[in-house]
Write a protein that holds these residues in place. Structure first.
Motif, PDB file in Angstrom:
ATOM      1  N   SER A 399       0.799  -1.224   0.000  1.00 60.51           N
ATOM      2  CA  SER A 399       0.000   0.000   0.000  1.00 60.51           C
ATOM      3  C   SER A 399       0.831   1.273   0.000  1.00 60.51           C
ATOM      4  CB  SER A 399      -0.925   0.015   1.227  1.00 60.51           C
ATOM      5  OG  SER A 399      -0.160  -0.021   2.429  1.00 60.51           O
ATOM      6  N   ARG A 400       2.143   1.132   0.055  1.00 59.97           N
ATOM      7  CA  ARG A 400       2.949   2.354   0.034  1.00 59.97           C
ATOM      8  C   ARG A 400       2.903   2.984  -1.359  1.00 59.97           C
ATOM      9  NH1 ARG A 400       8.612   0.438   2.421  1.00 59.97           N
ATOM     10  NH2 ARG A 400       8.167  -1.171   0.854  1.00 59.97           N
ATOM     11  N   GLY A 401       2.927   4.286  -1.390  1.00 60.35           N
ATOM     12  CA  GLY A 401       2.827   5.004  -2.667  1.00 60.35           C
ATOM     13  C   GLY A 401       1.380   5.272  -3.037  1.00 60.35           C
ATOM     14  N   SER A 402       1.208   6.074  -4.081  1.00 61.84           N
ATOM     15  CA  SER A 402      -0.152   6.408  -4.508  1.00 61.84           C
ATOM     16  C   SER A 402      -0.804   5.233  -5.214  1.00 61.84           C
ATOM     17  CB  SER A 402      -0.117   7.618  -5.450  1.00 61.84           C
ATOM     18  OG  SER A 402       0.482   7.251  -6.672  1.00 61.84           O
ATOM     19  N   ASP A 403      -2.149   5.260  -5.242  1.00 64.44           N
ATOM     20  CA  ASP A 403      -2.876   4.191  -5.937  1.00 64.44           C
ATOM     21  C   ASP A 403      -2.491   4.130  -7.408  1.00 64.44           C
ATOM     22  OD1 ASP A 403      -4.099   3.694  -3.575  1.00 64.44           O
ATOM     23  OD2 ASP A 403      -6.049   4.573  -4.138  1.00 64.44           O
ATOM     24  N   ALA A 404      -2.400   5.308  -8.045  1.00 62.75           N
ATOM     25  CA  ALA A 404      -2.093   5.337  -9.482  1.00 62.75           C
ATOM     26  C   ALA A 404      -0.707   4.784  -9.752  1.00 62.75           C
ATOM     27  CB  ALA A 404      -2.210   6.775 -10.004  1.00 62.75           C
ATOM     28  N   TYR A 405       0.237   5.158  -8.927  1.00 62.12           N
ATOM     29  CA  TYR A 405       1.603   4.671  -9.144  1.00 62.12           C
ATOM     30  C   TYR A 405       1.665   3.156  -8.952  1.00 62.12           C
ATOM     31  CZ  TYR A 405       6.584   3.886  -8.632  1.00 62.12           C
ATOM     32  OH  TYR A 405       7.849   3.396  -8.792  1.00 62.12           O
ATOM     33  N   ALA A 448       6.356  -4.948   7.866  1.00 66.90           N
ATOM     34  CA  ALA A 448       7.270  -5.162   6.746  1.00 66.90           C
ATOM     35  C   ALA A 448       7.063  -6.537   6.141  1.00 66.90           C
ATOM     36  CB  ALA A 448       8.718  -4.990   7.229  1.00 66.90           C
ATOM     37  N   ALA A 449       6.837  -7.543   7.010  1.00 65.53           N
ATOM     38  CA  ALA A 449       6.634  -8.909   6.501  1.00 65.53           C
ATOM     39  C   ALA A 449       5.361  -8.981   5.674  1.00 65.53           C
ATOM     40  CB  ALA A 449       6.576  -9.894   7.668  1.00 65.53           C
ATOM     41  N   GLY A 450       4.309  -8.303   6.165  1.00 66.88           N
ATOM     42  CA  GLY A 450       3.055  -8.319   5.418  1.00 66.88           C
ATOM     43  C   GLY A 450       3.191  -7.609   4.080  1.00 66.88           C
ATOM     44  N   ARG A 451       3.872  -6.477   4.094  1.00 66.80           N
ATOM     45  CA  ARG A 451       4.047  -5.738   2.835  1.00 66.80           C
ATOM     46  C   ARG A 451       4.854  -6.555   1.824  1.00 66.80           C
ATOM     47  NH1 ARG A 451       4.559  -1.483   6.580  1.00 66.80           N
ATOM     48  NH2 ARG A 451       6.849  -1.581   6.489  1.00 66.80           N
ATOM     49  N   GLN A 452       5.831  -7.323   2.296  1.00 62.35           N
ATOM     50  CA  GLN A 452       6.642  -8.148   1.378  1.00 62.35           C
ATOM     51  C   GLN A 452       5.776  -9.220   0.717  1.00 62.35           C
ATOM     52  OE1 GLN A 452      10.090  -9.916   3.192  1.00 62.35           O
ATOM     53  NE2 GLN A 452      10.739 -10.916   1.303  1.00 62.35           N
ATOM     54  N   GLN A 453       4.819  -9.795   1.503  1.00 65.32           N
ATOM     55  CA  GLN A 453       3.927 -10.794   0.904  1.00 65.32           C
ATOM     56  C   GLN A 453       3.005 -10.161  -0.145  1.00 65.32           C
ATOM     57  OE1 GLN A 453       2.030 -13.721   3.634  1.00 65.32           O
ATOM     58  NE2 GLN A 453       3.231 -12.690   5.264  1.00 65.32           N
ATOM     59  N   ASN A 454       2.645  -8.918   0.113  1.00 67.36           N
ATOM     60  CA  ASN A 454       1.741  -8.255  -0.835  1.00 67.36           C
ATOM     61  C   ASN A 454       2.437  -7.850  -2.134  1.00 67.36           C
ATOM     62  OD1 ASN A 454      -0.440  -8.506   0.852  1.00 67.36           O
ATOM     63  ND2 ASN A 454      -0.066  -6.535   1.888  1.00 67.36           N
ATOM     64  N   ARG A 455       3.748  -7.669  -2.094  1.00 67.04           N
ATOM     65  CA  ARG A 455       4.498  -7.350  -3.331  1.00 67.04           C
ATOM     66  C   ARG A 455       4.796  -8.668  -4.041  1.00 67.04           C
ATOM     67  NH1 ARG A 455       7.297  -4.151   0.466  1.00 67.04           N
ATOM     68  NH2 ARG A 455       9.082  -5.593   0.417  1.00 67.04           N
ATOM     69  N   ARG A 456       3.972  -9.032  -5.048  1.00 64.92           N
ATOM     70  CA  ARG A 456       4.082 -10.385  -5.588  1.00 64.92           C
ATOM     71  C   ARG A 456       3.581 -10.464  -7.036  1.00 64.92           C
ATOM     72  NH1 ARG A 456      -0.654  -9.602  -3.200  1.00 64.92           N
ATOM     73  NH2 ARG A 456      -2.515 -10.730  -3.961  1.00 64.92           N
ATOM     74  N   VAL A 457       3.943 -11.546  -7.685  1.00 65.97           N
ATOM     75  CA  VAL A 457       3.369 -11.934  -8.975  1.00 65.97           C
ATOM     76  C   VAL A 457       2.658 -13.261  -8.768  1.00 65.97           C
ATOM     77  CG1 VAL A 457       3.836 -12.691 -11.332  1.00 65.97           C
ATOM     78  CG2 VAL A 457       5.039 -10.730 -10.405  1.00 65.97           C
ATOM     79  N   GLU A 458       1.388 -13.364  -9.194  1.00 64.72           N
ATOM     80  CA  GLU A 458       0.638 -14.613  -9.058  1.00 64.72           C
ATOM     81  C   GLU A 458       0.223 -15.085 -10.436  1.00 64.72           C
ATOM     82  OE1 GLU A 458      -2.663 -14.201  -6.444  1.00 64.72           O
ATOM     83  OE2 GLU A 458      -1.424 -14.206  -4.623  1.00 64.72           O
ATOM     84  N   ILE A 459       0.009 -16.400 -10.530  1.00 55.78           N
ATOM     85  CA  ILE A 459      -0.437 -17.012 -11.798  1.00 55.78           C
ATOM     86  C   ILE A 459      -1.740 -17.725 -11.532  1.00 55.78           C
ATOM     87  CG2 ILE A 459       0.094 -18.705 -13.584  1.00 55.78           C
ATOM     88  CD1 ILE A 459       3.051 -18.099 -13.084  1.00 55.78           C
ATOM     89  N   SER A 460      -2.715 -17.464 -12.372  1.00 50.80           N
ATOM     90  CA  SER A 460      -4.026 -18.112 -12.268  1.00 50.80           C
ATOM     91  C   SER A 460      -4.501 -18.539 -13.647  1.00 50.80           C
ATOM     92  CB  SER A 460      -5.033 -17.148 -11.622  1.00 50.80           C
ATOM     93  OG  SER A 460      -5.186 -15.989 -12.440  1.00 50.80           O
ATOM     94  N   LEU A 461      -5.631 -19.198 -13.710  1.00 49.51           N
ATOM     95  CA  LEU A 461      -6.210 -19.583 -14.998  1.00 49.51           C
ATOM     96  C   LEU A 461      -7.043 -18.429 -15.543  1.00 49.51           C
ATOM     97  CD1 LEU A 461      -7.352 -23.256 -14.279  1.00 49.51           C
ATOM     98  CD2 LEU A 461      -5.266 -22.482 -15.410  1.00 49.51           C
ATOM     99  N   GLN A 462      -6.927 -18.176 -16.843  1.00 48.19           N
ATOM    100  CA  GLN A 462      -7.729 -17.147 -17.478  1.00 48.19           C
ATOM    101  C   GLN A 462      -9.200 -17.564 -17.473  1.00 48.19           C
ATOM    102  OE1 GLN A 462      -6.889 -14.141 -18.648  1.00 48.19           O
ATOM    103  NE2 GLN A 462      -9.024 -13.736 -19.176  1.00 48.19           N
ATOM    104  N   LYS A 463     -10.060 -16.723 -16.974  1.00 48.34           N
ATOM    105  CA  LYS A 463     -11.468 -17.059 -16.881  1.00 48.34           C
ATOM    106  C   LYS A 463     -12.222 -16.461 -18.055  1.00 48.34           C
ATOM    107  CE  LYS A 463     -11.285 -17.329 -11.853  1.00 48.34           C
ATOM    108  NZ  LYS A 463     -11.814 -16.825 -10.568  1.00 48.34           N
TER     109      LYS A 463
END
Length: 463
Positions: A399-405, A448-463
């Motif tokens: 959540s750090r930084g602006s929403d747009a950024y 800090a630990a929570g923010r690190q988990q939120n900074r991520r790349v996930e892979i899912s199936l295209q719906k």
């Protein structure tokens, strides 16, 4: 006025010559040699021109009074050259000389010299009256010219009527009468000029140069052979092109001049497989396995199979219970529900995301760090095992930084992963990407630990 008249006459002559250069029928040229007679009497009584009214009579009065009124030079005195234009029209250029010693009923002591040059457009009524080739050939026409009487010249507009009597294909006796209206009111001379002569036509044409005259050539624009009346036999098979269904390929009379290259009794134009012997029921194509499907359309030409399976017997190469004809992944075992392709399980998605957790980016950028390449290769290898599956790559931030950024950075990182996967063999049409910014946290953003988990790349199936 004098110069204007000269210009008008010259224009008429040039117009005639220009038209006459158009394409003509056979024997377009004609030469006539003969006599001419000048009569100034039956032109209508008026005071125009240099001759007094006393020398003139009413229009056409004593028109045939040759003894009293006609001025005739007893020698060849008229020469004309004509060219057929087309549709019954021809152009003629004529020149004549004469001496005038009779002005109506008045004889004069000193002969007046007479010279004329004329251009004439004539229309033949021959075909209308007799049909093509008739011997009686009336003509009418108009023209213009220039006449000199005792070296005084004046322009004329001419009306013509005549008749030709064809005594041979190219030879005729010709008579003509022309009324010549003088443009000059002061010194012109209205008069009739009659002529008689012998006309010879020539210039017959062989357009295609095959030695056969166009009028006898049934194919006048294409070189041909005498035995075919001037028509060609291009392929030399003894069948003229007009009757040859295959004029450029030697063939047989039984097939209208077409060949049967493979000897299967079906001429090449009707043979879908002209170089391979086949069956009439299959338009001349072979069927080696006898399954009713031509070899060219049979995916298994030496193994009988149904048309619904492109001529091949039904198989299940990967043994997954889905026949190859219905199997979208015939070489990879799959499920019936997924059209013979393997299904992506929850465990596979978890495995992909275990790898995706290790993808690292340069600080505050979308560029992927080199130590992430092996994880990305593992992701691509797993994805390739599911060839009909479309995978969705998600980008997330804390959540750090602006929403747009954050939205912009997550979009760029997801797109960067997708781009890298395509460079190591994943088809681009099996991947999508999108950034979600800070919208979908999986942990608190207060640590800090929570923010690190939120900074991520996930892979899912295209719906």
């Amino acid at each position: 006025m004098k110069h204007l008249n000269t210009f008008l006459v010259a224009a008429l002559l040039l117009l005639g010559v220009g038209v006459a250069n158009a394409q003509d029928e056979n024997n377009p040229w004609a030469i006539e040699v003969g006599l001419n007679a000048v009569d100034v009497y039956p032109v209508g009584i008026d005071d125009k021109g240099r001759l007094p009214e006393a020398t003139k009579g009413d229009l056409f009065d004593e028109y045939f009074n040759a003894n009293d009124h006609w001025n005739i030079l007893p020698s060849v005195s008229r020469l004309s050259v004509g060219r057929y234009i087309g549709s019954g029209f021809s152009f003629t250029a004529a020149g004549a000389i004469n001496k005038i010693n009779k002005l109506g009923d008045v004889e004069i002591n000193d002969d007046l010299t007479y010279y004329s040059v004329d251009g004439e457009i004539e229309y033949s009524l021959r075909d209308l009256i007799n049909g093509p080739g008739g011997w009686f050939d009336p003509t009418i026409g108009v023209g213009g010219g220039y006449t000199w009487v005792d070296d005084i010249g004046f322009g004329t507009a001419n009306g013509l009527a005549g008749v030709r009597f064809w005594i041979g294909e190219n030879l005729a006796l010709s008579v003509q009468s022309a009324y010549k209206y003088a443009f000059e009111d002061d010194y012109g001379i209205q008069h009739f000029q009659h002529s008689a002569g012998i006309m010879f036509k020539f210039g017959g044409k062989d357009t295609d140069g095959d030695g056969i005259y166009d009028q006898d050539d049934e194919c006048p624009e294409t070189p041909g052979l005498p035995e075919f009346n001037g028509c060609p036999d291009t392929d030399g098979d003894g069948i003229e092109d007009r009757n040859d269904a295959c004029p450029n390929t030697p063939g047989l009379a039984e097939y209208n001049g077409c060949p049967d290259t493979d000897g299967d009794g079906i001429p090449d134009p009707q043979d879908a497989c002209p170089t391979v012997a086949g069956l009439a029921s299959l338009n001349g194509c072979p069927d080696a396995d006898g399954d009713g499907i031509t070899d060219a359309e049979d995916a298994c030409p030496n193994e009988a199979g149904p048309k619904a399976n492109n001529g091949c017997p039904y198989k299940d190469r990967d043994g997954d219970g889905v026949l190859d004809k219905d199997d979208q992944c015939p070489d990879v075992p799959g499920t019936v529900a997924n059209n013979g392709c393997p299904e992506v399980t929850v465990e596979i998605i978890k495995q992909l995301n275990e790898y995706s957790k290790t993808i690292l980016f340069d600080y505050d950028k979308s560029s992927i760090r080199q130590e992430s390449y092996s994880a990305l290769q593992s992701i691509a290898d797993i994805m390739k095992e599911y060839p009909n599956t479309i995978f969705h790559i998600e980008g997330h931030t804390d959540s750090r930084g602006s929403d747009a950024y954050n939205m912009k950075l997550s979009n760029e990182r997801a797109a960067s992963v997708m781009q890298y996967l395509t460079t190591i063999g994943m088809p681009a049409n099996r991947l999508t990407s999108k950034g979600y910014g800070e919208e979908r946290p999986v942990a608190t953003n207060n640590t800090a630990a929570g923010r690190q988990q939120n900074r991520r790349v996930e892979i899912s199936l295209q719906k």
